[in-house]
Design an enzyme around this catalytic site. Structure first.
Site, PDB file in Angstrom:
ATOM      1  N   CYS A  83       0.591  -0.795  -0.637  1.00 41.95           N
ATOM      2  CA  CYS A  83      -0.275  -0.068  -0.218  1.00 41.95           C
ATOM      3  C   CYS A  83       0.882   1.096  -0.540  1.00 41.95           C
ATOM      4  O   CYS A  83       1.280   1.394   1.022  1.00 41.95           O
ATOM      5  CB  CYS A  83      -1.204   0.169   1.462  1.00 41.95           C
ATOM      6  SG  CYS A  83      -1.572   1.729   1.533  1.00 41.95           S
ATOM      7  N   CYS A 226      -4.251   6.031  -5.451  1.00 37.46           N
ATOM      8  CA  CYS A 226      -3.706   4.482  -5.272  1.00 37.46           C
ATOM      9  C   CYS A 226      -1.800   4.963  -5.374  1.00 37.46           C
ATOM     10  O   CYS A 226      -1.634   4.914  -6.931  1.00 37.46           O
ATOM     11  CB  CYS A 226      -3.847   3.892  -6.194  1.00 37.46           C
ATOM     12  SG  CYS A 226      -3.301   1.998  -5.604  1.00 37.46           S
TER      13      CYS A 226
HETATM   14  N1  LIG Z   1      -4.349   2.403  -1.743  1.00 42.45           N
HETATM   15  C1  LIG Z   1      -3.197   1.789  -1.989  1.00 42.45           C
HETATM   16  C2  LIG Z   1      -3.242  -0.207  -2.383  1.00 42.45           C
HETATM   17  C3  LIG Z   1      -3.868  -0.680  -1.627  1.00 42.45           C
HETATM   18  C4  LIG Z   1      -4.077  -2.104  -2.639  1.00 42.45           C
HETATM   19  C5  LIG Z   1      -5.354  -2.661  -2.308  1.00 42.45           C
HETATM   20  N2  LIG Z   1      -6.285  -2.322  -3.014  1.00 42.45           N
HETATM   21  C6  LIG Z   1      -4.903  -4.055  -2.732  1.00 42.45           C
HETATM   22  O1  LIG Z   1      -4.481  -4.520  -3.576  1.00 42.45           O
HETATM   23  O2  LIG Z   1      -5.760  -4.671  -2.525  1.00 42.45           O
HETATM   24  C7  LIG Z   1      -2.037   1.865  -2.397  1.00 42.45           C
HETATM   25  O3  LIG Z   1      -1.905   3.056  -2.150  1.00 42.45           O
HETATM   26  O4  LIG Z   1      -1.111   1.683  -2.800  1.00 42.45           O
END
Ligand SMILES: N[C@H](CCC[C@H](N)C(=O)O)C(=O)O
Length: 290
Positions: A83, A226
């Site tokens: 994350c 993300c």
């Molecule tokens: N928001 C996160 C990603 C979380 C990943 C999650 N969504 C998964 O891969 O299950 C980031 O800043 O990288």
């Protein structure tokens, strides 16, 4: 009559932060570690309680020189090994706690080398991307993961498949603002090609070194940013000859600087964090919705 057991997470402190609007809950359990069950994550993530996209749970370090072992839960209670925005948030917290700008964390995906810059921007070395179908993972052998047509989604054109410790599918489209992210993202997240589901990105170039990005996240849905998707998108753009190895990725919540370093193939991600509020988990917050 037996007294109801007190939830082991009750009365624990928490910190609510965000990384470009990616909602992050931080639970520092290093002093007294307990498991965080999926049901507890779901209970806390409810809109009426403590809505978050990911929870970053800190456990005592497993490796010399690291500050903590980090487990990451999505708002649906599923686990992720990476994350990016959440890592930037815990790096900023750790710098406040120690007074030192540098911190090293470990997650299931590997080491996360973090640096808080004097201007408050936080840089994380997210490690190297993985391109092999088995590492992403995919349900079948795919020799070239840089351009894959997803069955049933031919109209979108080929996607670039990559792991940043978590699975990503990046679609380059003419205008990412025009994509029905909720409809397409939800369908693609659960596509049989992705046995562990996938984070779905829709990207369009706005300049030779700038990319507009909208993300549907595995286990969290549409988010304002993300970090691992921004890393996956920067790597995919370079890998398919669309850009060089350093780009600015503009998400609904703001910009992340992504650089895919030649020397070791690691991906550096830099951006701001915001510390919103702190508090204590109450038993009521942890009760699963009736
Ligand atoms: N928001 C996160 C990603 C979380 C990943 C999650 N969504 C998964 O891969 O299950 C980031 O800043 O990288």
């Amino acid at each position: 009559m037996a007294r109801p057991a007190v939830n082991p997470l009750a009365n624990r402190p928490f910190v609510k932060m965000n990384g470009l609007g990616n909602e992050i809950l931080v639970l520092d359990l290093r002093a007294d570690p307990v498991e965080v069950p999926a049901a507890a994550a779901r209970a806390l993530a409810r809109p009426s309680v403590l809505p978050f996209d990911q929870a970053m749970v800190l456990y005592p370090p497993r490796r010399e020189g690291t500050a903590a072992f980090v487990r990451i839960l999505n708002s649906d209670g599923s686990f992720s090994a990476a994350c990016g925005n959440g890592t930037r948030c815990i790096a900023a917290l750790e710098a406040e706690r120690t007074g030192a700008p540098h911190a090293l964390f470990e997650s299931e995906a590997g080491l996360l080398d973090c640096l808080v810059r004097p201007d408050g921007q936080v840089e994380v070395d997210m490690g190297a991307p993985r391109f092999d179908w088995r590492d992403i993972p995919l349900a079948r052998d795919v020799a070239e993961t840089a351009q894959v047509i997803v069955p049933g989604f031919e109209a979108l054109g080929p996607t670039s498949l990559v792991s940043m410790g978590n699975p990503h599918a990046v679609f380059f489209v003419p205008d990412a603002n025009a994509v029905d992210v909720e409809k397409l993202g939800a369908a693609l997240e659960h596509h049989p090609l992705f046995p562990e589901r996938a984070n779905i990105s829709f990207a369009s170039l706005t300049a030779p070194d700038r990319i507009l990005l909208h993300v549907w996240e595995r286990g969290a849905g549409r988010t304002r940013a993300c970090g691992t998707a921004a890393c996956a998108t920067g790597v995919s753009a370079a890998r398919t000859g669309r850009t060089g190895r350093s780009v600015t990725v503009t998400l609904p919540g703001g910009d992340l600087e992504i650089s895919w370093r030649e020397a070791d193939g690691h991906v550096l991600m830099t951006g701001p964090v915001e510390h919103e509020f702190s508090g204590t988990l109450s038993p009521a917050m942890l009760e699963e919705a009736a």
